[in-house]
Design an enzyme around this catalytic site. Structure first.
Site, PDB file in Angstrom:
ATOM      1  CD  GLU A  56      -2.520  -1.168   2.695  1.00 45.06           C
ATOM      2  OE1 GLU A  56      -3.592  -0.604   2.827  1.00 45.06           O
ATOM      3  OE2 GLU A  56      -1.951  -1.744   3.630  1.00 45.06           O
ATOM      4  CG  ASP A 112     -11.435  -8.857   3.169  1.00 45.40           C
ATOM      5  OD1 ASP A 112     -10.304  -8.327   3.223  1.00 45.40           O
ATOM      6  OD2 ASP A 112     -12.201  -8.918   4.154  1.00 45.40           O
TER       7      ASP A 112
HETATM    8  N1  ADE Z   1      -8.190  -5.846   6.694  1.00 45.43           N
HETATM    9  C1  ADE Z   1      -8.646  -6.188   5.472  1.00 45.43           C
HETATM   10  N2  ADE Z   1      -9.563  -7.164   5.556  1.00 45.43           N
HETATM   11  C2  ADE Z   1      -9.702  -7.460   6.865  1.00 45.43           C
HETATM   12  C3  ADE Z   1     -10.474  -8.396   7.579  1.00 45.43           C
HETATM   13  N3  ADE Z   1     -11.304  -9.225   6.947  1.00 45.43           N
HETATM   14  N4  ADE Z   1     -10.352  -8.422   8.930  1.00 45.43           N
HETATM   15  C4  ADE Z   1      -9.505  -7.596   9.567  1.00 45.43           C
HETATM   16  N5  ADE Z   1      -8.737  -6.704   8.942  1.00 45.43           N
HETATM   17  C5  ADE Z   1      -8.836  -6.632   7.598  1.00 45.43           C
END
Ligand code: ADE
Length: 247
Positions: A12, A214
């Protein structure tokens, strides 16, 4: 006036380091900090590390050693809220630590000593970050026009905790429990609330944006690395660039 740009992961941060004018690398607390200029503004780039403690250490070093005037966090998060989809951006309005539980001594999620669970981000800085995110994703700048899907920019509560949330059951449980207490959470990640707390302690303005990598569900572990590689770095670079021009 130096602005700190905090990223969670090297992928990033890569684009930002690459774009830095007069880069100078400084090591502190076992971390690399990059001092330089972006869009004519004095900046320090840093990696938060993963998790609340690592992020708090980095934020403290930024304030104590580099004397930064503000901290802006760019990273990724899992989407929890309805309609918060992969590729969207969430600008934090406030933060909460979803794994803070000193009950029954204190109400669930309340930060002992702070008399509250929710920490507000700096409103003026967050408003500029929202403008920058909207400009890059859905505005006229066209940075992401090659993507056919329309991305959304949201603003609201983000929850942080020392867990990668990776099942639909867990994310539903987390969301429902917070909602029952009146907290409508949009996204989950692992650092922001810690940085918000350090910034509150030092009275340093803080704003954060998270690109949704996600849905914090059963495919989160697959979606997350793919997304980091392909999208997150570009988003961070463009949105931060725009923000710096607005400051
Ligand atoms: N950062 C990106 N996705 C995440 C997730 N599912 N849980 C915790 N931190 C995250």
């Amino acid at each position: 006036m130096t602005t700190a740009i905090l990223s969670a992961l090297p992928e990033e941060q890569a684009g930002l380091v690459h774009a830095l004018a007069h880069p100078q690398r400084i090591t502190r607390a076992g971390r690399s900090f990059w001092r330089g200029e972006l869009h004519g503004r004095s900046v320090v780039l840093a990696l938060s590390g993963i998790g609340k403690v690592a992020a708090a250490t980095t934020a403290t070093a930024l304030v104590e050693h580099f004397g930064v005037a503000r901290i802006v966090f760019t990273g990724v998060a899992g989407g929890l809220g309805d309609g918060v989809n992969v590729g969207d951006v969430v600008v934090a309005q406030s933060y909460l630590q979803h794994d803070m539980d000193a009950s029954p001594l204190f109400p669930r999620w309340e930060l002992p000593g702070y008399a509250r669970a929710v920490l507000e981000c700096d409103a003026p800085l967050s408003a500029l970050l929202l403008i920058a995110a909207r400009d890059c994703l859905i505005g006229g700048s066209g940075h992401f026009s090659s993507q056919s899907e329309v991305r959304s920019v949201h603003q609201g509560l983000i929850a942080s905790g020392d867990r990668f949330v990776s099942s639909a059951q867990e994310s539903q449980r987390l969301r429902d429990a917070l909602r029952a207490a009146g907290h409508e959470v949009l996204a989950v990640e692992m650092e922001g609330a810690a940085v918000a707390q350090v910034c509150l302690d030092y009275n340093v303005p803080f704003a954060a944006m998270r690109t949704i990598s996600d849905r914090a569900d059963d495919t989160a572990h697959v979606d997350f690395p793919q997304f980091i590689q392909t999208v997150a770095s570009r988003y961070a670079e463009h949105i931060v660039g725009k923000l710096l021009q607005l400051l």
